[in-house]
Design a protein around this motif. Sequence first.
Motif, mmCIF file in Angstrom:
data_model
loop_
_atom_site.group_PDB
_atom_site.id
_atom_site.type_symbol
_atom_site.label_atom_id
_atom_site.label_comp_id
_atom_site.label_asym_id
_atom_site.label_seq_id
_atom_site.Cartn_x
_atom_site.Cartn_y
_atom_site.Cartn_z
ATOM 1 N N GLU A 10 -6.824 7.355 1.228
ATOM 2 C CA GLU A 10 -6.848 7.594 2.674
ATOM 3 C C GLU A 10 -7.948 8.575 3.072
ATOM 4 O O GLU A 10 -7.950 9.109 4.165
ATOM 5 N N GLY A 54 -2.580 4.511 -1.801
ATOM 6 C CA GLY A 54 -3.926 4.063 -1.477
ATOM 7 C C GLY A 54 -4.811 5.234 -1.140
ATOM 8 O O GLY A 54 -4.362 6.361 -0.952
ATOM 9 N N LYS A 76 0.831 -1.205 0.000
ATOM 10 C CA LYS A 76 0.000 0.000 0.000
ATOM 11 C C LYS A 76 0.865 1.255 0.000
ATOM 12 O O LYS A 76 0.546 2.248 -0.656
#
Length: 197
Positions: A93, A91, A86
């Motif tokens: 968030e 990724g 990740k």
Amino acid sequence: MEFLISSVITLCLVMDPFGNIPLFISALKKVAPERRKIVLIRELGIALAIMVAFLFLGEWFLKAFGIQSFSMNIAGGIILFIISVKLVFGGDEETKSDPKEEEPFIVPLAIPLVAGPAALSMVMIMSAQQPNKALTLTAVITASIINFAVLMLSFPISNLLGKRGLTAIERLMGMMLVLMSVNMVMGGISAFVKGGM
């Protein structure tokens, strides 16, 4: 000494202070500037207390559930690998970075951003591997101090490095974490093979 250095580095990578800078800034942006330091100290203190609790209760937890140390190594390595992937590839968030209250309390700063599943797993693994609790406690406290220092400077660091700089550091930390996770899994498999022979 080797265990101490390795543990501190691993915990720092797992807690990912540079990767958490944007999230901490977002969570604290609605907090009055004069309160930010107090809130940050409080949240990181709570996270440290939770990790210390897991340090001293980790061995009991493993025995209570009949979990072998090599199982923790393999499981921890898998968790680290998922986190590292990740970090390397990025990724979403957004769910973490939108605080519902002006002043966050425990969630999301202390848990799960600092004392998350991976950090707690690492503390339990170190507790099972190292009989000297004082040495492991030193590693946890040292890593927490480093994490604290980085996050205390989150606003100046963010302005200095910019979004791209923070992303580059996060990718580098992710690559190092990949190597550590593979090493942990292989160590667990080796311990399992030796134990079964």
